[in-house]
Write a protein that holds these residues in place. Sequence first.
Motif, short mmCIF file in Angstrom:
data_model
loop_
_atom_site.label_atom_id
_atom_site.label_comp_id
_atom_site.label_asym_id
_atom_site.label_seq_id
_atom_site.Cartn_x
_atom_site.Cartn_y
_atom_site.Cartn_z
N ILE A 92 0.84 -1.19 0.00
CA ILE A 92 0.00 0.00 0.00
C ILE A 92 0.88 1.24 0.00
CG2 ILE A 92 -2.05 -1.00 1.07
CD1 ILE A 92 -1.02 -0.01 3.76
N GLU A 93 0.36 2.29 -0.61
CA GLU A 93 1.04 3.58 -0.59
C GLU A 93 0.35 4.48 0.42
OE1 GLU A 93 2.55 6.82 -3.88
OE2 GLU A 93 0.41 6.37 -3.83
N LEU A 94 1.14 5.04 1.34
CA LEU A 94 0.64 5.98 2.34
C LEU A 94 1.24 7.35 2.05
CD1 LEU A 94 1.04 3.80 5.56
CD2 LEU A 94 -1.02 4.13 4.19
N LYS A 95 0.38 8.37 2.06
CA LYS A 95 0.83 9.72 1.73
C LYS A 95 0.43 10.70 2.83
CE LYS A 95 1.24 10.07 -3.29
NZ LYS A 95 0.80 10.84 -4.48
N LYS A 96 1.31 11.64 3.05
CA LYS A 96 0.97 12.82 3.82
C LYS A 96 1.68 14.00 3.17
CE LYS A 96 4.42 11.87 7.41
NZ LYS A 96 4.62 11.68 8.87
N THR A 97 1.55 15.17 3.70
CA THR A 97 2.09 16.37 3.06
C THR A 97 3.57 16.21 2.75
OG1 THR A 97 0.50 17.69 4.31
CG2 THR A 97 2.30 18.87 3.24
N MET A 98 3.90 16.31 1.47
CA MET A 98 5.27 16.31 0.98
C MET A 98 6.01 14.99 1.20
SD MET A 98 5.34 19.32 -0.24
CE MET A 98 7.07 19.49 -0.66
N HIS A 99 5.27 13.91 1.47
CA HIS A 99 5.97 12.64 1.70
C HIS A 99 5.04 11.48 1.39
CE1 HIS A 99 8.63 9.68 3.49
NE2 HIS A 99 7.61 9.22 4.20
N SER A 100 5.59 10.43 0.80
CA SER A 100 4.83 9.20 0.57
C SER A 100 5.77 8.01 0.69
CB SER A 100 4.16 9.20 -0.81
OG SER A 100 5.13 9.13 -1.84
N HIS A 101 5.23 6.86 1.04
CA HIS A 101 6.05 5.65 1.10
C HIS A 101 5.15 4.43 0.91
CE1 HIS A 101 4.56 5.84 5.25
NE2 HIS A 101 4.82 4.55 5.34
N TRP A 102 5.78 3.33 0.48
CA TRP A 102 5.09 2.06 0.28
C TRP A 102 5.44 1.12 1.42
CZ3 TRP A 102 1.70 0.87 -3.65
CH2 TRP A 102 1.64 1.77 -4.73
N MET A 103 4.49 0.28 1.81
CA MET A 103 4.75 -0.75 2.80
C MET A 103 3.91 -1.98 2.49
SD MET A 103 2.65 -0.18 6.36
CE MET A 103 3.75 1.06 6.98
N PRO A 104 4.38 -3.17 2.88
CA PRO A 104 3.57 -4.38 2.70
C PRO A 104 2.31 -4.30 3.56
CG PRO A 104 5.87 -4.93 3.17
CD PRO A 104 5.71 -3.48 3.45
N VAL A 105 1.21 -4.82 3.04
CA VAL A 105 -0.03 -4.87 3.82
C VAL A 105 0.20 -5.65 5.11
CG1 VAL A 105 -2.42 -5.69 3.84
CG2 VAL A 105 -1.48 -4.65 1.77
N SER A 106 1.06 -6.68 5.05
CA SER A 106 1.32 -7.51 6.24
C SER A 106 1.96 -6.72 7.37
CB SER A 106 2.23 -8.69 5.86
OG SER A 106 3.44 -8.23 5.29
N ASN A 114 -2.83 -2.98 15.86
CA ASN A 114 -2.99 -1.55 15.62
C ASN A 114 -2.47 -1.17 14.24
OD1 ASN A 114 -3.90 -1.02 18.37
ND2 ASN A 114 -1.78 -1.43 18.96
N LEU A 115 -3.24 -0.37 13.51
CA LEU A 115 -2.83 0.03 12.17
C LEU A 115 -1.74 1.09 12.24
CD1 LEU A 115 -6.20 0.29 10.17
CD2 LEU A 115 -4.58 -1.61 10.28
N ASP A 116 -0.76 0.96 11.35
CA ASP A 116 0.34 1.91 11.27
C ASP A 116 -0.06 3.06 10.34
OD1 ASP A 116 2.76 3.19 11.38
OD2 ASP A 116 3.84 1.73 10.15
N LEU A 117 -1.05 3.82 10.78
CA LEU A 117 -1.58 4.92 9.98
C LEU A 117 -1.68 6.15 10.85
CD1 LEU A 117 -2.85 5.72 7.21
CD2 LEU A 117 -5.07 5.15 8.20
N GLU A 118 -0.88 7.16 10.51
CA GLU A 118 -0.90 8.40 11.28
C GLU A 118 -2.15 9.21 10.95
OE1 GLU A 118 2.71 10.55 10.72
OE2 GLU A 118 3.99 8.78 11.02
N THR A 119 -2.48 10.13 11.85
CA THR A 119 -3.68 10.95 11.66
C THR A 119 -3.64 11.73 10.36
OG1 THR A 119 -3.87 11.19 14.06
CG2 THR A 119 -5.12 12.74 12.72
N SER A 120 -2.46 12.18 9.97
CA SER A 120 -2.32 13.02 8.78
C SER A 120 -2.08 12.21 7.51
CB SER A 120 -1.18 14.01 8.97
OG SER A 120 0.04 13.32 9.25
N GLU A 121 -2.03 10.87 7.62
CA GLU A 121 -1.73 10.04 6.46
C GLU A 121 -2.99 9.57 5.74
OE1 GLU A 121 2.48 7.72 6.74
OE2 GLU A 121 0.88 6.94 8.01
N LEU A 122 -2.81 9.29 4.46
CA LEU A 122 -3.91 8.81 3.63
C LEU A 122 -3.43 7.62 2.81
CD1 LEU A 122 -6.81 9.41 2.45
CD2 LEU A 122 -5.63 10.74 0.68
N LEU A 123 -4.20 6.54 2.82
CA LEU A 123 -3.89 5.40 1.96
C LEU A 123 -4.38 5.75 0.56
CD1 LEU A 123 -4.39 1.65 2.78
CD2 LEU A 123 -4.88 2.55 0.52
N THR A 124 -3.48 5.70 -0.42
CA THR A 124 -3.82 6.16 -1.77
C THR A 124 -3.92 5.04 -2.80
OG1 THR A 124 -1.46 6.61 -2.14
CG2 THR A 124 -2.87 8.47 -1.46
#
Length: 241
Positions: A92-106, A114-124
Amino acid sequence: ELRLPESVISLQNVPELSRISRTERYMEIGATVPLNRILSIGKNVLPPLLFSALSRIGNYPVRNLATLGGNICIRERRMTAFPVLCLLDAQIELKKTMHSHWMPVSRFADSEGNLDLETSELLTRIRVPFEEWNFSALKRSGFRSADERDTLDFCVIAHIQKGDIQDFRFAINTMSTKIIRNREIENLVIGRKSPLGEKEFESLLETFEKQVLVKETGLNSFQRARAKAIFGWALKNMPED
């Protein structure tokens, strides 16, 4: 009771989130693409396990609204697509302002669920590799009820070539926050001949019972019995090629 925050932002018409693209190696699916649109690609293109999982989510009207990103990002429990995407090595690709990164769904959920998703992040985007799996199954037990204590999804995929089991993976989902997977048992199956001999079958089933059914305290008696039966079914029904 459905409770919405004071401010709600609709992402439905954001072009980047509503695209589906393909390369020779993988498919990328925007997080807001409706499930029915993904299914319209067809079972000959989508990995069969993913097609089976998405087609079992809700009914047709629900799948017109439900999205793959939404299915992954529910914090309270792991939904139908999550264990399937883990087995398929999806990213999955996670994005926030001026930054994005990919990580395995696993790795999107930690050991506590607990999901590794910050408040300001969006799964794109969700990236699903095209790999050859000539055996796959999603077996569902129990009923989707208010407490779901008897619910169990058992996902399994394997690649067999000339009678050799070259890869084997399974995952158990009880609609809690945790996906059960045991790499040690997967590695015990890999490298064996298909079909398995009776002694091999009994040995693997016994190991599965000790390593998974005894150690995983979150499973009730119904879920343990169904998981054992489905694991045994998978071992018995893998093809020779």
